[in-house]
Enzyme design. Structure first.
Site, mmCIF file in Angstrom:
data_model
loop_
_atom_site.group_PDB
_atom_site.id
_atom_site.type_symbol
_atom_site.label_atom_id
_atom_site.label_comp_id
_atom_site.label_asym_id
_atom_site.label_seq_id
_atom_site.Cartn_x
_atom_site.Cartn_y
_atom_site.Cartn_z
ATOM 1 N N ARG A 160 1.716 13.180 -9.443
ATOM 2 C CA ARG A 160 1.577 14.617 -9.184
ATOM 3 C C ARG A 160 2.847 15.373 -9.582
ATOM 4 O O ARG A 160 2.774 16.478 -10.112
ATOM 5 C CB ARG A 160 1.262 14.891 -7.712
ATOM 6 C CG ARG A 160 -0.155 14.649 -7.347
ATOM 7 C CD ARG A 160 -1.086 15.696 -7.996
ATOM 8 N NE ARG A 160 -2.443 15.442 -7.604
ATOM 9 C CZ ARG A 160 -3.371 14.891 -8.383
ATOM 10 N NH1 ARG A 160 -3.081 14.550 -9.634
ATOM 11 N NH2 ARG A 160 -4.580 14.688 -7.935
ATOM 12 N N GLY A 202 7.209 1.906 6.022
ATOM 13 C CA GLY A 202 6.955 2.020 7.456
ATOM 14 C C GLY A 202 8.096 1.461 8.274
ATOM 15 O O GLY A 202 8.598 2.100 9.191
ATOM 16 N N SER A 203 8.556 0.274 7.916
ATOM 17 C CA SER A 203 9.629 -0.373 8.669
ATOM 18 C C SER A 203 11.003 0.161 8.323
ATOM 19 O O SER A 203 11.916 0.148 9.142
ATOM 20 C CB SER A 203 9.615 -1.882 8.424
ATOM 21 O OG SER A 203 10.006 -2.172 7.085
ATOM 22 N N SER A 238 -2.738 1.045 8.170
ATOM 23 C CA SER A 238 -3.576 2.015 7.446
ATOM 24 C C SER A 238 -3.263 3.463 7.801
ATOM 25 O O SER A 238 -3.181 4.310 6.909
ATOM 26 C CB SER A 238 -5.058 1.731 7.697
ATOM 27 O OG SER A 238 -5.456 0.544 7.064
ATOM 28 N N HIS A 294 2.656 15.874 -13.164
ATOM 29 C CA HIS A 294 1.734 16.968 -13.476
ATOM 30 C C HIS A 294 2.411 18.327 -13.316
ATOM 31 O O HIS A 294 2.021 19.291 -13.972
ATOM 32 C CB HIS A 294 0.495 16.910 -12.565
ATOM 33 C CG HIS A 294 -0.412 15.761 -12.869
ATOM 34 N ND1 HIS A 294 -1.193 15.164 -11.910
ATOM 35 C CD2 HIS A 294 -0.656 15.084 -14.023
ATOM 36 C CE1 HIS A 294 -1.886 14.180 -12.459
ATOM 37 N NE2 HIS A 294 -1.570 14.115 -13.744
ATOM 38 N N ARG A 319 0.820 -1.211 0.000
ATOM 39 C CA ARG A 319 0.000 0.000 0.000
ATOM 40 C C ARG A 319 0.857 1.265 0.000
ATOM 41 O O ARG A 319 0.460 2.280 -0.560
ATOM 42 C CB ARG A 319 -0.962 -0.019 1.185
ATOM 43 C CG ARG A 319 -2.104 -1.006 0.976
ATOM 44 C CD ARG A 319 -2.945 -1.230 2.222
ATOM 45 N NE ARG A 319 -3.368 -0.039 2.893
ATOM 46 C CZ ARG A 319 -4.632 0.381 3.009
ATOM 47 N NH1 ARG A 319 -5.616 -0.335 2.482
ATOM 48 N NH2 ARG A 319 -4.924 1.473 3.677
ATOM 49 N N GLU A 338 -0.073 4.563 6.079
ATOM 50 C CA GLU A 338 -0.235 4.659 4.627
ATOM 51 C C GLU A 338 -1.059 5.886 4.233
ATOM 52 O O GLU A 338 -0.710 6.592 3.281
ATOM 53 C CB GLU A 338 -0.873 3.370 4.108
ATOM 54 C CG GLU A 338 0.028 2.169 4.317
ATOM 55 C CD GLU A 338 -0.701 0.892 4.684
ATOM 56 O OE1 GLU A 338 -0.013 -0.102 4.963
ATOM 57 O OE2 GLU A 338 -1.957 0.882 4.705
ATOM 58 N N GLU A 380 12.877 -1.360 6.403
ATOM 59 C CA GLU A 380 13.693 -2.580 6.332
ATOM 60 C C GLU A 380 13.309 -3.503 5.178
ATOM 61 O O GLU A 380 13.893 -4.575 5.044
ATOM 62 C CB GLU A 380 13.589 -3.357 7.652
ATOM 63 C CG GLU A 380 14.105 -2.622 8.874
ATOM 64 C CD GLU A 380 15.618 -2.391 8.862
ATOM 65 O OE1 GLU A 380 16.339 -3.007 8.031
ATOM 66 O OE2 GLU A 380 16.081 -1.584 9.690
ATOM 67 N N ASP A 423 0.998 14.755 -0.644
ATOM 68 C CA ASP A 423 0.135 15.768 -1.265
ATOM 69 C C ASP A 423 0.456 17.159 -0.717
ATOM 70 O O ASP A 423 0.475 18.141 -1.458
ATOM 71 C CB ASP A 423 -1.341 15.445 -1.032
ATOM 72 C CG ASP A 423 -1.877 14.386 -1.991
ATOM 73 O OD1 ASP A 423 -1.212 14.107 -3.009
ATOM 74 O OD2 ASP A 423 -2.963 13.852 -1.710
#
Length: 186
Positions: free
Chosen positions: A57, A87-88, A150, A60, A46, A153, A90, A161
């Site tokens: 973006r 996240g990790s 979640s 763009h 994810r 992510e 690793e 953004d």
């Protein structure tokens, strides 16, 4: 719980993670992107989906951006920047990408939970998102009602953004000036 109750909690979680991001790290991240000749984006799962949106973006905006692993991605060179979302910090393939980028003289920016990770030690800029994830030894300073990673992510996607908005301001761009590069073969 109903939809509104979940939404209220999720928005509070996002507010917490996004406002906890170090402002100096965010500025350094934007500056690194602004100075790079080409931006290469990498992530798995994810996080990979989130960083692909960032690459889009940047395109763009007229910035040469690529997703690592896609067939038409060129080689990274000395003034390139590799953005990694992990996240990790690793994930083996991403550790390898970071090592290759450094070997080629490119710079590395990492968005992560784990500021002590293998990739963080190689990175020129580390943006910490303090969110829990089952894949990270470091769990961040917030508990989440959301499943798995979640919150991380979502936070990394929104942070990227925000980084785009900071770049737009720096380059005096608007959505209208960017829309000319929007896909027309949909």
């Amino acid at each position: 719980m109903n939809n509104k109750e979940y939404a209220d909690i999720v928005l509070k979680e996002l507010t917490h993670t996004l406002t906890a991001i170090d402002q100096e790290a965010a500025k350094q991240f934007v500056s690194l992107i602004d100075q790079g000749d080409e931006i290469f984006c990498a992530g798995a799962g994810r996080s990979g989906f989130q960083v692909k949106g960032f690459a889009m973006r940047l395109m763009h905006m007229g910035i040469h951006s690529y997703v690592v692993g896609e067939t038409c991605t060129p080689n990274i060179a000395e003034n390139g920047v590799l953005v990694i979302c992990s996240g990790s910090g690793e994930t083996k393939s991403l550790v390898n990408h970071a090592a290759k980028a450094k070997e080629m003289g490119a710079r590395v920016a990492l968005i992560t939970i784990n500021t002590e990770s293998t990739i963080a030690k190689m990175a020129d800029v580390v943006v910490e998102i303090s969110a829990p994830s089952p894949k990270s030894a470091k769990q961040g300073d917030i508990k989440s009602i959301q499943p798995m990673g979640s919150l991380f992510e979502q936070s990394e996607g929104i942070f990227m953004d925000i980084a785009v908005m900071m770049l737009m301001e720096k380059r005096n761009m608007t959505s209208d000036t960017m829309f000319g590069r929007h896909a027309n073969m949909e």
